[in-house]
Design a protein around this motif. Structure first.
Motif, mmCIF file in Angstrom:
data_model
loop_
_atom_site.group_PDB
_atom_site.id
_atom_site.type_symbol
_atom_site.label_atom_id
_atom_site.label_comp_id
_atom_site.label_asym_id
_atom_site.label_seq_id
_atom_site.Cartn_x
_atom_site.Cartn_y
_atom_site.Cartn_z
ATOM 1 N N MET A 28 0.003 34.991 -2.269
ATOM 2 C CA MET A 28 0.584 34.945 -0.936
ATOM 3 C C MET A 28 0.178 36.184 -0.158
ATOM 4 N N THR A 29 0.328 36.115 1.137
ATOM 5 C CA THR A 29 -0.016 37.256 1.976
ATOM 6 C C THR A 29 1.094 38.293 1.905
ATOM 7 N N ARG A 30 0.807 39.474 2.421
ATOM 8 C CA ARG A 30 1.791 40.563 2.431
ATOM 9 C C ARG A 30 3.048 40.149 3.193
ATOM 10 N N ASP A 31 2.883 39.504 4.365
ATOM 11 C CA ASP A 31 4.037 39.075 5.146
ATOM 12 C C ASP A 31 4.861 38.027 4.410
ATOM 13 N N GLU A 32 4.178 37.112 3.704
ATOM 14 C CA GLU A 32 4.904 36.118 2.918
ATOM 15 C C GLU A 32 5.696 36.793 1.795
ATOM 16 N N SER A 127 -4.376 52.218 -5.423
ATOM 17 C CA SER A 127 -4.636 51.797 -6.806
ATOM 18 C C SER A 127 -5.686 52.654 -7.489
ATOM 19 N N ASP A 128 -5.747 53.904 -7.178
ATOM 20 C CA ASP A 128 -6.691 54.815 -7.817
ATOM 21 C C ASP A 128 -6.004 55.439 -9.033
ATOM 22 N N TRP A 168 0.165 45.585 -2.699
ATOM 23 C CA TRP A 168 -0.196 45.028 -1.398
ATOM 24 C C TRP A 168 -1.073 45.988 -0.618
ATOM 25 N N PRO A 169 -2.324 46.155 -1.019
ATOM 26 C CA PRO A 169 -3.209 47.048 -0.272
ATOM 27 C C PRO A 169 -3.539 46.463 1.102
ATOM 28 N N THR A 170 -3.693 47.346 2.084
ATOM 29 C CA THR A 170 -4.123 46.912 3.406
ATOM 30 C C THR A 170 -5.599 47.216 3.626
ATOM 31 N N ASP A 171 -6.196 47.958 2.700
ATOM 32 C CA ASP A 171 -7.594 48.357 2.814
ATOM 33 C C ASP A 171 -8.170 48.522 1.408
ATOM 34 N N ALA A 172 -9.487 48.662 1.320
ATOM 35 C CA ALA A 172 -10.139 48.884 0.027
ATOM 36 C C ALA A 172 -9.781 50.273 -0.492
ATOM 37 N N ASN A 173 -9.642 50.399 -1.789
ATOM 38 C CA ASN A 173 -9.311 51.686 -2.408
ATOM 39 C C ASN A 173 -10.561 52.478 -2.791
#
Length: 193
Positions: A28-32, A127-128, A168-173
């Protein structure tokens, strides 16, 4: 008031207690996801009354104006304010920045003005590293903000803390900037839970 250890444990166990499956089982998406986690607190009636909806929107707007870097997302029964972690913390520290204390004092004042509004602090991490480390660090940040609000006499039942780790990342790590964007705080505002 709960002691710090039980707050950390409750923040880490929030997903299990809410009945939401683990992140590995979700598609699911972050908002869901925010909707799924917050569903247990949302007014179960089909429609909120106009006065409840107005109070929710007004409180969310006032809080988002206090934090210039914030992004406000309004939903039917709740609002989400997404805030970069650097607004509250100096990475990798967990203690609040002096200017963040002033922001949280204003947030507490808004919560005092609107007694029907509740707030859940959802902290995210990059997530590093190990997933367990990300979960603990995000939980510590969420609890630090919750403790600051509780110390300003906001009732404990109106402020919840959740550490969501790296889920729930919003960008690449892969870049420093991406990891910085993934370290964020979400305020989920809804009528009292």
């Amino acid at each position: 008031m709960k002691n710090r250890r039980s707050l950390l444990l409750s923040a880490g166990a929030l997903l299990i207690a809410s009945g939401v499956p683990s992140f590995a089982q979700q598609d699911m998406t972050r908002d869901e996801y925010i909707g799924a986690v917050s569903a247990r607190y949302v007014d179960k009636s089909p429609e909120m009354t106009y006065s409840k909806r107005y109070a929710l929107r007004e409180a969310a707007t006032r809080i988002s104006r206090v934090i210039p870097e914030a992004t406000l997302i309004e939903r039917r029964n709740h609002a989400v304010i997404s805030i970069p972690e650097k607004t509250f913390f100096e990475f990798p520290e967990v203690s609040l920045r002096p200017d963040a204390v002033a922001v949280l004092t204003e947030v507490a004042r808004i919560l005092h003005d609107r007694k029907s509004i509740g707030l859940e602090v959802m902290a995210h991490y990059h997530s590093d590293g190990r997933a367990s480390h990300a979960m603990v660090e995000s939980g510590r940040r969420a609890v630090a903000i919750q403790a600051a609000l509780l110390s300003r006499k906001v009732p404990e039942r109106r402020v919840l803390a959740s550490g969501l780790g790296e889920a729930w990342p919003t960008d690449a790590n892969t870049t420093i900037q991406g990891r910085e964007r993934n370290r964020r705080i979400d305020f989920v505002i809804r009528n009292e839970f």
